[in-house]
Enzyme design. Structure first.
Site, mmCIF file in Angstrom:
data_model
loop_
_atom_site.group_PDB
_atom_site.id
_atom_site.type_symbol
_atom_site.label_atom_id
_atom_site.label_comp_id
_atom_site.label_asym_id
_atom_site.label_seq_id
_atom_site.Cartn_x
_atom_site.Cartn_y
_atom_site.Cartn_z
ATOM 1 N N HIS A 9 34.623 -67.218 -91.361
ATOM 2 C CA HIS A 9 34.171 -67.347 -92.752
ATOM 3 C C HIS A 9 33.281 -68.579 -92.883
ATOM 4 C CE1 HIS A 9 37.239 -64.381 -93.689
ATOM 5 N NE2 HIS A 9 36.918 -64.427 -94.969
ATOM 6 N N CYS A 62 20.177 -53.312 -98.327
ATOM 7 C CA CYS A 62 20.688 -54.373 -97.450
ATOM 8 C C CYS A 62 21.341 -53.875 -96.159
ATOM 9 C CB CYS A 62 21.621 -55.292 -98.219
ATOM 10 S SG CYS A 62 23.146 -54.528 -98.815
#
Length: 253
Positions: free
Chosen positions: A245, A195
């Protein structure tokens, strides 16, 4: 910058496990250099902000974690609140390297699967860079995952802590990590990706490398510490800007 209280709280963990540090000085005359410790936190209640996915831009880096066993294991090994990295490519889509290989999928699917997702941005991304990222994603979608690289990351994540002992100079820390990485992971680039390696390679192909360190040596935790105001484990060519976020779930008590 971390407060003295946060620094004292982090000191035992740094001494036991290894934690990058650096000295910095305010832009004021007669200011003594102060010690800054790598910051492991990723809690929106501590200076964070919740944002909607509509604020994302192509090229944004998404760092995330889940409550699954694999995610917990990665976070324990890397002493980090994140275990996965993916690339936002626009139109509500992300590109990522997972066990099944390189894939594109809808952002809502990522948000449904992960417990915490935080967005960071390279301030220098331009349309031509996004074009090159798209070309790289198109080239790699469907290719195999770098499973061997991930398996070798486990012992490397432990041994590299010796390079990150407090007060180790940044140059020494980087050379040490390169040496340990060459022994544990070998030399040369891979045509398979895990990743964080995938995200770092996408930026390199776009002409905006985030670091000169081999992407195979780095984890999602290293991308996290490239954010503004933190202490990167390796030399960062551009600090990442915190966007916000997208999702946060407090860990179970």
């Amino acid at each position: 910058m971390p407060s003295r209280r946060r620094l004292l709280a982090a000191a035992p963990l740094c001494l036991l496990a290894g934690c990058a540090t650096r000295f910095y000085a305010d832009d004021l005359p007669d200011t003594r250099p102060r010690l800054q410790v790598q910051h492991p936190g990723l809690n929106p209640s501590n200076g964070g902000v919740a944002v909607d996915a509509q604020l994302l831009q192509p090229g944004d880096i998404l760092l995330s974690s889940a409550n699954a066993f694999t995610s917990v294991g990665i976070r324990l090994l890397t002493l980090s609140p994140v275990s996965h990295a993916s690339l936002y490519v626009g139109d509500g889509q992300v590109a990522e390297a997972v066990g099944e290989g390189i894939r594109r999928r809808a952002l809502p699917a990522l948000l449904a699967e992960e417990s915490t997702v935080v967005a960071f941005r390279h301030p220098g991304v331009r349309p031509e860079h996004v074009e090159r990222m798209h070309a790289f994603v198109q080239e790699t979608v469907g290719t195999h995952y770098n499973l061997v690289g991930v398996m070798l990351q486990a012992p490397f994540s432990i041994e590299r802590r010796l390079c990150e002992l407090p007060l180790t100079p940044a140059l020494v820390r980087e050379y040490c990590m390169q040496g340990v990485g060459a022994v544990q992971l070998g030399l040369g680039r891979s045509d398979r990706f895990f990743c964080s390696q995938f995200v770092l390679e996408a930026y390199r192909r776009a002409g905006l490398p985030l670091t000169e360190t081999d992407p195979r040596f780095l984890s999602p935790a290293d991308l996290l510490h490239m954010r503004e105001g933190d202490v990167p484990s390796v030399r960062s060519l551009q600090a990442l800007v915190y966007v916000g976020h997208l999702k946060f779930e407090a860990p179970p008590v």
